[in-house]
Design an enzyme around this catalytic site. Structure first.
Site, PDB file in Angstrom:
ATOM      1  N   TYR A  81       0.931  -1.101   0.023  1.00 14.19           N
ATOM      2  CA  TYR A  81      -0.027  -0.126   0.104  1.00 14.19           C
ATOM      3  C   TYR A  81       1.020   1.171  -0.030  1.00 14.19           C
ATOM      4  O   TYR A  81       2.134   1.026  -0.209  1.00 14.19           O
ATOM      5  CB  TYR A  81      -1.040  -0.112   1.137  1.00 14.19           C
ATOM      6  CG  TYR A  81      -1.977  -1.100   0.854  1.00 14.19           C
ATOM      7  CD1 TYR A  81      -2.683  -1.526  -0.155  1.00 14.19           C
ATOM      8  CD2 TYR A  81      -1.869  -2.095   1.804  1.00 14.19           C
ATOM      9  CE1 TYR A  81      -3.569  -2.431  -0.246  1.00 14.19           C
ATOM     10  CE2 TYR A  81      -2.580  -3.513   1.680  1.00 14.19           C
ATOM     11  CZ  TYR A  81      -3.583  -3.637   0.608  1.00 14.19           C
ATOM     12  OH  TYR A  81      -4.037  -4.713   0.207  1.00 14.19           O
ATOM     13  N   ARG A 103       4.296  -1.498  10.430  1.00 16.35           N
ATOM     14  CA  ARG A 103       4.347  -2.622   9.887  1.00 16.35           C
ATOM     15  C   ARG A 103       5.022  -2.464   8.491  1.00 16.35           C
ATOM     16  O   ARG A 103       4.565  -1.598   8.161  1.00 16.35           O
ATOM     17  CB  ARG A 103       2.814  -3.294  10.013  1.00 16.35           C
ATOM     18  CG  ARG A 103       2.878  -4.651   9.621  1.00 16.35           C
ATOM     19  CD  ARG A 103       1.304  -5.296   9.634  1.00 16.35           C
ATOM     20  NE  ARG A 103       1.458  -6.471  10.121  1.00 16.35           N
ATOM     21  CZ  ARG A 103       0.601  -7.432   9.758  1.00 16.35           C
ATOM     22  NH1 ARG A 103      -0.328  -7.257   8.594  1.00 16.35           N
ATOM     23  NH2 ARG A 103       1.042  -8.699  10.016  1.00 16.35           N
TER      24      ARG A 103
HETATM   25  C1  LIG Z   1      -9.001 -11.367   6.036  1.00 14.44           C
HETATM   26  C2  LIG Z   1      -7.496 -11.038   6.218  1.00 14.44           C
HETATM   27  C3  LIG Z   1      -7.353  -9.539   6.155  1.00 14.44           C
HETATM   28  C4  LIG Z   1      -5.994  -8.755   6.411  1.00 14.44           C
HETATM   29  N1  LIG Z   1      -6.100  -7.602   6.541  1.00 14.44           N
HETATM   30  C5  LIG Z   1      -5.037  -6.860   6.692  1.00 14.44           C
HETATM   31  C6  LIG Z   1      -4.739  -5.685   7.212  1.00 14.44           C
HETATM   32  O1  LIG Z   1      -6.007  -4.909   7.038  1.00 14.44           O
HETATM   33  N2  LIG Z   1      -3.709  -5.014   7.572  1.00 14.44           N
HETATM   34  C7  LIG Z   1      -2.526  -5.724   7.365  1.00 14.44           C
HETATM   35  O2  LIG Z   1      -1.502  -5.440   7.778  1.00 14.44           O
HETATM   36  N3  LIG Z   1      -2.839  -7.286   7.041  1.00 14.44           N
HETATM   37  C8  LIG Z   1      -3.714  -7.903   6.843  1.00 14.44           C
HETATM   38  N4  LIG Z   1      -3.663  -9.106   6.823  1.00 14.44           N
HETATM   39  C9  LIG Z   1      -2.288  -9.835   6.945  1.00 14.44           C
HETATM   40  C10 LIG Z   1      -2.469 -10.384   8.295  1.00 14.44           C
HETATM   41  O3  LIG Z   1      -2.243  -9.258   9.224  1.00 14.44           O
HETATM   42  C11 LIG Z   1      -1.537 -11.496   8.383  1.00 14.44           C
HETATM   43  O4  LIG Z   1      -0.217 -10.775   8.591  1.00 14.44           O
HETATM   44  C12 LIG Z   1      -1.431 -12.594   7.434  1.00 14.44           C
HETATM   45  O5  LIG Z   1      -2.932 -13.062   7.519  1.00 14.44           O
HETATM   46  C13 LIG Z   1      -0.549 -13.751   8.191  1.00 14.44           C
HETATM   47  O6  LIG Z   1      -0.909 -14.188   9.335  1.00 14.44           O
HETATM   48  P1  LIG Z   1      -1.715 -15.552   9.807  1.00 14.44           P
HETATM   49  O7  LIG Z   1      -0.987 -16.762   8.954  1.00 14.44           O
HETATM   50  O8  LIG Z   1      -1.980 -15.628  11.212  1.00 14.44           O
HETATM   51  O9  LIG Z   1      -3.136 -15.182   9.274  1.00 14.44           O
HETATM   52  C14 LIG Z   1      -5.109  -9.743   6.617  1.00 14.44           C
HETATM   53  C15 LIG Z   1      -5.039 -11.087   6.489  1.00 14.44           C
HETATM   54  C16 LIG Z   1      -6.435 -11.737   6.124  1.00 14.44           C
HETATM   55  C17 LIG Z   1      -6.467 -13.152   6.458  1.00 14.44           C
END
Ligand SMILES: Cc1cc2nc3c(=O)[nH]c(=O)nc-3n(C[C@H](O)[C@H](O)[C@H](O)COP(=O)(O)O)c2cc1C
Length: 373
Positions: free
Chosen positions: A175, A227
């Site tokens: 972004y 982040r």
């Molecule tokens: C449904 C969904 C929405 C996400 N939206 C964001 C977000 O708004 N901002 C962000 O920094 N990362 C976002 N991510 C990334 C997550 O914060 C995370 O880094 C990623 O899912 C890996 O972690 P996990 O394996 O525990 O899901 C999103 C991930 C998912 C699955």
């Protein structure tokens, strides 16, 4: 609780003296469920309440700081004072469950769907489309860039007024902030681009602006995190070596934490450094204790979480796992870690309190979640 998981339940005190009760964080996750006017919806509140009892800190879905930064349908807004009551509802609902509430502040840049931004005009560092996209953004003028930097500060002030415990600057996932750091999207020749050092100008100016607002306006310890994503696939694109420079600069900023965005906590670098260590190891080595790092990515079981913590990260964030298992932390705490659910049953939307738009996105995106019947 099995004593080997005890380190996950140690308190953590940030540089600014804010304290969280344990080392588990809800990762920021967009849920597509806010009202079209940018206010938070009831179903979104219910979703957060269901997931905020166990973790020490919840980082919310991202919120746009200007109207031309809205990156998702159903994203909630933080771009004007009329949003403060909506933000307040969200902050209170998280804090009432016992977690710290951190608002993720964001601008989508060239990744915004044109139908969500004024006049359908997307903006970025330069007029370069992202790979695979036909939508070429307009390059921001220098004064517009300065306005966006200020907007990050103004949204931080709204977060303070709304009762949040902190903000996380979303410099990850391709972004706008990352677009300024990336040699793919930033071809500028003014003070915001040209060399790696100049590509750092925009991210660091946002950190300065946010910290200035916190210094002058927060009456209680207010957390400021940042982040970032370590690498890009495109050529040119951010390499691990570039990111180590970013992290080095950020580590001297007096931030409360850094948060790496990874889909796999244990992933190895793609390019820019020798492939002898994990990304997380390179990051920890470069940070060298100057600022706490939050790790994330495919952490599902209690053993995976404790192994991740043992690398030296200060906290571990859970994203998809907390959608599938809202009681993750409580189960580990109660010695029931073997009962943690690591798949998503198509029958459990209501039981898991998942808003419809997020549910639809999950079940229609192959490979995103381990969905079972
Ligand atoms: C449904 C969904 C929405 C996400 N939206 C964001 C977000 O708004 N901002 C962000 O920094 N990362 C976002 N991510 C990334 C997550 O914060 C995370 O880094 C990623 O899912 C890996 O972690 P996990 O394996 O525990 O899901 C999103 C991930 C998912 C699955």
């Amino acid at each position: 609780m099995n004593s080997k998981y005890q380190p996950l339940f140690e308190e953590f005190t940030f540089k600014n003296n804010a304290q969280i009760k344990n080392r588990m964080v809800m990762a920021p996750m967009t849920n597509f469920s806010s009202h079209p006017d940018g206010t938070v919806s009831d179903s979104e509140i219910d979703y957060y309440v269901r997931r905020s009892k166990g973790v020490g800190m919840v980082v919310t879905a991202c919120t746009y700081v200007t109207p031309n930064g809205k990156g998702f349908h159903g994203e909630f807004g933080g771009d004007h004072d009329g949003m403060i009551p909506s933000l307040k509802r969200l902050a209170s609902s998280i804090k009432e469950q016992g977690a710290k509430a951190v608002l993720q502040i964001f601008h989508g840049g060239r990744e915004c769907p044109p139908e969500l931004v004024p006049n359908g005009e997307t903006v970025s560092a330069s007029a370069v489309a992202s790979e695979g996209s036909e939508n070429t953004p307009r390059a921001l003028t220098e004064s517009e860039v300065n306005d966006i930097i200020k907007a990050f500060g103004e949204t931080t002030l709204r977060a303070i007024k709304a009762g949040f415990d902190g903000v996380e600057i979303h410099g990850a996932n391709g972004y706008l902030i990352q677009q300024f750091f990336s040699p793919h999207s930033n071809r500028r020749e003014d003070r915001f681009g040209g060399s790696l050092e100049k590509r750092l100008t925009f991210p660091l100016a946002i950190v300065d602006e946010v910290q200035k607002v916190v210094r002058t306006s927060a009456k209680e310890p207010f957390i400021v995190g940042y982040r970032f994503s370590p690498e890009e696939q495109s050529t040119p694109g951010i390499t691990m070596a570039d990111t180590l420079e970013l992290v080095d600069a950020l580590s001297n900023k007096g931030l409360d934490y850094l948060h790496v965005s990874l889909m796999d906590f244990w992933s190895a670098p793609r390019r820019g450094v020798e492939n002898t260590k994990l990304r997380i190891e390179y990051l920890l080595e470069r940070i060298n204790g100057r600022v706490p790092l939050i790790g994330v990515g495919s952490i599902h079981t209690a053993d995976e979480a404790i192994n991740a913590l043992s690398t030296g990260v200060a906290m571990v964030a859970l994203g998809r796992e907390l959608i599938m298992e809202p009681d993750w932390v409580q189960k580990v705490q109660d010695g029931k870690e073997s009962e943690i659910v690591t798949t998503l049953s198509k029958k459990n939307q209501n039981q898991l309190v998942i808003p419809d738009p997020l549910w639809q996105a999950i079940i229609h995106t192959p490979g995103w979640f381990p969905v079972v019947d």
